[in-house]
Enzyme design. Structure first.
Site, PDB file in Angstrom:
ATOM      1  N   ARG A 118      -8.712 -68.248 -68.762  1.00 58.33           N
ATOM      2  CA  ARG A 118      -9.791 -69.108 -69.519  1.00 58.33           C
ATOM      3  C   ARG A 118      -9.890 -70.687 -69.555  1.00 58.33           C
ATOM      4  NH1 ARG A 118      -8.824 -64.097 -72.033  1.00 58.33           N
ATOM      5  NH2 ARG A 118     -10.329 -62.903 -72.215  1.00 58.33           N
ATOM      6  N   LYS A 140     -15.868 -82.456 -62.755  1.00 55.41           N
ATOM      7  CA  LYS A 140     -16.881 -81.931 -61.828  1.00 55.41           C
ATOM      8  C   LYS A 140     -16.294 -80.881 -60.729  1.00 55.41           C
ATOM      9  CE  LYS A 140     -21.250 -83.574 -61.425  1.00 55.41           C
ATOM     10  NZ  LYS A 140     -23.089 -84.120 -60.932  1.00 55.41           N
ATOM     11  N   GLU A 182     -19.609 -94.688 -51.005  1.00 53.64           N
ATOM     12  CA  GLU A 182     -19.474 -93.869 -52.174  1.00 53.64           C
ATOM     13  C   GLU A 182     -18.972 -95.241 -52.932  1.00 53.64           C
ATOM     14  OE1 GLU A 182     -20.069 -91.303 -53.773  1.00 53.64           O
ATOM     15  OE2 GLU A 182     -20.320 -89.875 -52.057  1.00 53.64           O
ATOM     16  N   LYS A 224     -17.349 -95.772 -62.407  1.00 50.59           N
ATOM     17  CA  LYS A 224     -17.502 -93.917 -62.552  1.00 50.59           C
ATOM     18  C   LYS A 224     -16.925 -93.254 -63.997  1.00 50.59           C
ATOM     19  CE  LYS A 224     -17.792 -89.453 -61.242  1.00 50.59           C
ATOM     20  NZ  LYS A 224     -17.802 -88.202 -59.897  1.00 50.59           N
ATOM     21  N   GLU A 234     -23.689 -84.440 -67.086  1.00 51.20           N
ATOM     22  CA  GLU A 234     -24.610 -84.514 -66.489  1.00 51.20           C
ATOM     23  C   GLU A 234     -26.512 -84.588 -67.499  1.00 51.20           C
ATOM     24  OE1 GLU A 234     -24.755 -84.766 -62.230  1.00 51.20           O
ATOM     25  OE2 GLU A 234     -26.631 -84.659 -61.871  1.00 51.20           O
ATOM     26  N   ARG A 238     -25.638 -89.381 -66.114  1.00 49.92           N
ATOM     27  CA  ARG A 238     -24.420 -88.979 -65.097  1.00 49.92           C
ATOM     28  C   ARG A 238     -25.552 -88.963 -63.150  1.00 49.92           C
ATOM     29  NH1 ARG A 238     -19.060 -85.644 -65.423  1.00 49.92           N
ATOM     30  NH2 ARG A 238     -18.273 -86.038 -62.573  1.00 49.92           N
ATOM     31  N   ASN A 242     -25.775 -89.914 -58.102  1.00 55.17           N
ATOM     32  CA  ASN A 242     -26.675 -89.067 -56.633  1.00 55.17           C
ATOM     33  C   ASN A 242     -27.693 -90.021 -55.866  1.00 55.17           C
ATOM     34  OD1 ASN A 242     -24.851 -86.377 -57.694  1.00 55.17           O
ATOM     35  ND2 ASN A 242     -26.149 -86.305 -58.901  1.00 55.17           N
ATOM     36  N   HIS A 245     -27.931 -89.175 -52.595  1.00 53.80           N
ATOM     37  CA  HIS A 245     -27.774 -87.999 -52.062  1.00 53.80           C
ATOM     38  C   HIS A 245     -28.504 -87.119 -52.102  1.00 53.80           C
ATOM     39  CE1 HIS A 245     -24.379 -89.503 -53.915  1.00 53.80           C
ATOM     40  NE2 HIS A 245     -22.601 -88.364 -53.841  1.00 53.80           N
ATOM     41  N   HIS A 249     -27.943 -85.244 -49.072  1.00 54.35           N
ATOM     42  CA  HIS A 249     -28.311 -83.253 -48.605  1.00 54.35           C
ATOM     43  C   HIS A 249     -28.965 -83.245 -47.765  1.00 54.35           C
ATOM     44  CE1 HIS A 249     -26.170 -82.935 -52.633  1.00 54.35           C
ATOM     45  NE2 HIS A 249     -25.101 -83.606 -52.299  1.00 54.35           N
ATOM     46  N   HIS A 262     -20.195 -86.645 -45.183  1.00 54.43           N
ATOM     47  CA  HIS A 262     -20.852 -86.286 -46.936  1.00 54.43           C
ATOM     48  C   HIS A 262     -20.822 -87.802 -47.383  1.00 54.43           C
ATOM     49  CE1 HIS A 262     -21.808 -85.872 -50.583  1.00 54.43           C
ATOM     50  NE2 HIS A 262     -21.262 -86.703 -51.429  1.00 54.43           N
TER      51      HIS A 262
HETATM   52  P1  NAD Z   1     -11.713 -83.803 -47.010  1.00 57.07           P
HETATM   53  O1  NAD Z   1     -11.589 -83.097 -48.898  1.00 57.07           O
HETATM   54  O2  NAD Z   1     -12.161 -82.321 -46.652  1.00 57.07           O
HETATM   55  O3  NAD Z   1     -11.036 -84.719 -47.165  1.00 57.07           O
HETATM   56  C1  NAD Z   1     -11.137 -84.767 -45.662  1.00 57.07           C
HETATM   57  C2  NAD Z   1     -10.133 -84.962 -44.399  1.00 57.07           C
HETATM   58  O4  NAD Z   1      -9.214 -85.915 -44.581  1.00 57.07           O
HETATM   59  C3  NAD Z   1      -9.277 -83.108 -44.173  1.00 57.07           C
HETATM   60  O5  NAD Z   1      -9.036 -83.081 -43.318  1.00 57.07           O
HETATM   61  C4  NAD Z   1      -7.816 -83.648 -45.005  1.00 57.07           C
HETATM   62  O6  NAD Z   1      -6.993 -82.452 -44.664  1.00 57.07           O
HETATM   63  C5  NAD Z   1      -7.698 -84.428 -44.794  1.00 57.07           C
HETATM   64  N1  NAD Z   1      -7.231 -85.527 -45.873  1.00 57.07           N
HETATM   65  C6  NAD Z   1      -7.037 -85.741 -47.050  1.00 57.07           C
HETATM   66  N2  NAD Z   1      -6.226 -86.844 -47.347  1.00 57.07           N
HETATM   67  C7  NAD Z   1      -5.787 -86.970 -45.824  1.00 57.07           C
HETATM   68  C8  NAD Z   1      -4.321 -87.981 -46.267  1.00 57.07           C
HETATM   69  N3  NAD Z   1      -4.290 -89.027 -46.797  1.00 57.07           N
HETATM   70  N4  NAD Z   1      -4.069 -88.797 -44.746  1.00 57.07           N
HETATM   71  C9  NAD Z   1      -4.735 -87.223 -43.570  1.00 57.07           C
HETATM   72  N5  NAD Z   1      -5.934 -87.452 -43.625  1.00 57.07           N
HETATM   73  C10 NAD Z   1      -5.697 -86.624 -45.100  1.00 57.07           C
HETATM   74  O7  NAD Z   1     -12.700 -84.209 -48.104  1.00 57.07           O
HETATM   75  P2  NAD Z   1     -13.068 -85.566 -48.582  1.00 57.07           P
HETATM   76  O8  NAD Z   1     -14.387 -86.282 -48.533  1.00 57.07           O
HETATM   77  O9  NAD Z   1     -11.727 -85.699 -49.563  1.00 57.07           O
HETATM   78  O10 NAD Z   1     -14.076 -84.449 -50.344  1.00 57.07           O
HETATM   79  C11 NAD Z   1     -15.173 -83.866 -49.856  1.00 57.07           C
HETATM   80  C12 NAD Z   1     -15.236 -82.896 -50.883  1.00 57.07           C
HETATM   81  O11 NAD Z   1     -15.782 -83.552 -52.242  1.00 57.07           O
HETATM   82  C13 NAD Z   1     -16.534 -81.936 -50.923  1.00 57.07           C
HETATM   83  O12 NAD Z   1     -16.281 -80.643 -50.609  1.00 57.07           O
HETATM   84  C14 NAD Z   1     -17.388 -82.871 -51.803  1.00 57.07           C
HETATM   85  O13 NAD Z   1     -18.815 -81.232 -52.218  1.00 57.07           O
HETATM   86  C15 NAD Z   1     -16.970 -82.503 -53.370  1.00 57.07           C
HETATM   87  N6  NAD Z   1     -16.938 -83.291 -53.795  1.00 57.07           N
HETATM   88  C16 NAD Z   1     -17.003 -84.012 -55.537  1.00 57.07           C
HETATM   89  C17 NAD Z   1     -17.443 -84.415 -56.548  1.00 57.07           C
HETATM   90  C18 NAD Z   1     -16.509 -84.350 -57.678  1.00 57.07           C
HETATM   91  O14 NAD Z   1     -17.645 -84.945 -58.755  1.00 57.07           O
HETATM   92  N7  NAD Z   1     -16.205 -82.954 -57.601  1.00 57.07           N
HETATM   93  C19 NAD Z   1     -18.056 -85.346 -56.155  1.00 57.07           C
HETATM   94  C20 NAD Z   1     -17.894 -86.415 -54.707  1.00 57.07           C
HETATM   95  C21 NAD Z   1     -17.220 -85.191 -53.196  1.00 57.07           C
HETATM   96  N1  GLY Z   2     -20.380 -87.411 -58.139  1.00 58.26           N
HETATM   97  C1  GLY Z   2     -21.061 -87.380 -58.954  1.00 58.26           C
HETATM   98  C2  GLY Z   2     -20.857 -87.047 -60.156  1.00 58.26           C
HETATM   99  O1  GLY Z   2     -19.621 -86.692 -60.351  1.00 58.26           O
HETATM  100  O2  GLY Z   2     -21.703 -86.865 -61.200  1.00 58.26           O
END
Ligand code: NAD
Ligand code: GLY
Length: 356
Positions: A118, A140, A182, A224, A234, A238, A242, A245, A249, A262
């Site tokens: 939990r 998130k 971003e 942020k 949100e 917040r 997006n 986005h 999307h 993305h």
């Molecule tokens: P990712 O986590 O897939 O990383 C991208 C690639 O880079 C992967 O292959 C990873 O293994 C590699 N990598 C990571 N760090 C590295 C480093 N220092 N050196 C070499 N390779 C490295 O992608 P991302 O762009 O970091 O994240 C995308 C994800 O984030 C999506 O799932 C998206 O939905 C999520 N997201 C979440 C929020 C949120 O608020 N929680 C906001 C935006 C995006």
């Molecule tokens: N990436 C959008 C949010 O954190 O709200």
């Protein structure tokens, strides 16, 4: 090194920026409350940085879990492997999970922390630009469902976010540039001064000059944190995070996840939002051009792949921000000021889709 605060009352936490993983022990220690830690990483990041991190954690029970790499593994099945590890190693409610990796590892580890017994503590150590400026901050967490991205999740804030910008040096070029989208977003939605700074410094950022990267990461996190502290769940403001986005999307869904990153899809989406804002008479032609120019100079696309307009509109309509049949879009009232609006005609939207 700089420390920012995400101000959320009893859930407040620091973002420690510019901290070397080699010397992270004293920064991590105050945020590890019990005597058990599970570090979750992936098969790409672990060989690069896991050893450094483990050397900095002095705790009786220190376990690791290395996930497969990729958005396609951000699933309930992978989440279950984290629970398997926690239960196998007998972690209790005082455990701390540490996410070492990009947004995928951060989101899934955060969600595991939200659910396990939990809710347990977790720490974000983001290693992509996107994760450092966006996903690691704000709480998130989620996994994907076959019928929708990020559809199963929870708000669960970390105990701290520890950012070593040196880890960005090993990031593949395309991933790094996707993160810049971003960063540009923050200037557009809330800080025209930062947008101007980006116009002046984008080549330093593209070259990953550490001073410029440090400032961009820090300022993005500051912006942020400010938005999140006003609207954690949100219910209104917040949503400006997006920008681009809803358009993005639609592109990601059409092309299939992973084809367009993305950040690339968001870059095009921000251009579309700027174009529509110009058509609405909210921003000038010159400002629209400034958005397109900065996105292009960051090495990001400004035009979508070939998608029929009807299909594009259909994909946008399933976005989470659709309310009562009308899609609310994040648009620009001016550079540095975003609003959420459904106050546009289909004709103008259609024109914006085909103009970019
Ligand atoms: P990712 O986590 O897939 O990383 C991208 C690639 O880079 C992967 O292959 C990873 O293994 C590699 N990598 C990571 N760090 C590295 C480093 N220092 N050196 C070499 N390779 C490295 O992608 P991302 O762009 O970091 O994240 C995308 C994800 O984030 C999506 O799932 C998206 O939905 C999520 N997201 C979440 C929020 C949120 O608020 N929680 C906001 C935006 C995006
Ligand atoms: N990436 C959008 C949010 O954190 O709200």
């Amino acid at each position: 090194m700089n420390v920012l605060n995400v101000d959320l009352g009893e859930r407040s936490y620091p973002i420690i920026i510019g901290c070397s993983l080699h010397k992270s022990a004293s920064y991590l220690a105050p945020y590890i409350k019990g005597d058990q830690v599970l570090v979750v990483s992936n098969e790409t990041v672990a060989p690069l940085y896991l050893k450094n991190l483990l050397e900095n954690i002095d705790i009786p029970v220190l376990n690791t879990l290395v996930l497969p790499d990729g958005e396609q593994y951000k699933t309930i099945d992978t989440l279950n492997t984290i629970f398997d590890a926690l239960l196998t190693y007998r972690h209790d409610r005082s455990t701390t999970l540490i996410a070492l990796g990009g947004g995928v590892v951060g989101d899934i580890t955060g969600f595991a922390a939200a659910c396990y017994q939990r809710g347990v503590n977790f720490i974000q150590i983001p290693t992509t630009l996107l994760a450092q400026v966006d996903s690691s901050v704000g709480g998130k967490t989620a996994v994907n469902h076959a019928l929708g991205k990020n559809m199963i999740g929870a708000f669960h804030q970390p105990q701290c976010v520890l950012i070593d910008i040196a880890t960005l040096q090993s990031l593949p070029e395309r991933e790094y540039r996707a993160g810049l989208a971003e960063v540009i977003k923050y200037g557009l939605i809330t800080d025209v001064g930062f947008f101007v700074w980006l116009e002046e410094n984008i080549s330093r950022l593209v070259a990953r000059e550490s001073g410029a990267v440090q400032y961009a990461v820090e300022h993005s996190c500051r912006l942020k944190a400010h938005v999140v502290s006003q609207d954690e769940r949100e219910s209104g403001l917040r949503a400006i995070l997006n920008l681009g986005h809803t358009f993005g999307h639609a592109i990601e869904t059409h092309e299939g996840y992973g084809e367009w990153l993305h950040g690339e899809a968001v870059a095009v989406g921000m251009c579309m939002a700027a174009d529509l804002s110009k058509r609405l008479g909210w921003i000038s032609d010159a400002d629209r051009e400034r958005v397109f120019s900065l996105v292009a100079r960051a090495g990001l696309p400004t035009a979508p792949p070939e998608i029929a307009t009807e299909q594009f509109l259909g994909l946008m309509a399933v976005d989470k921000k659709a309310l009562g049949g009308q899609v609310r879009l994040v648009l620009l009232q001016s550079l540095g000021k975003a609003i959420i609006s459904a106050d546009y005609s289909d004709k103008l939207l259609t024109a914006a889709l085909s103009a970019t």
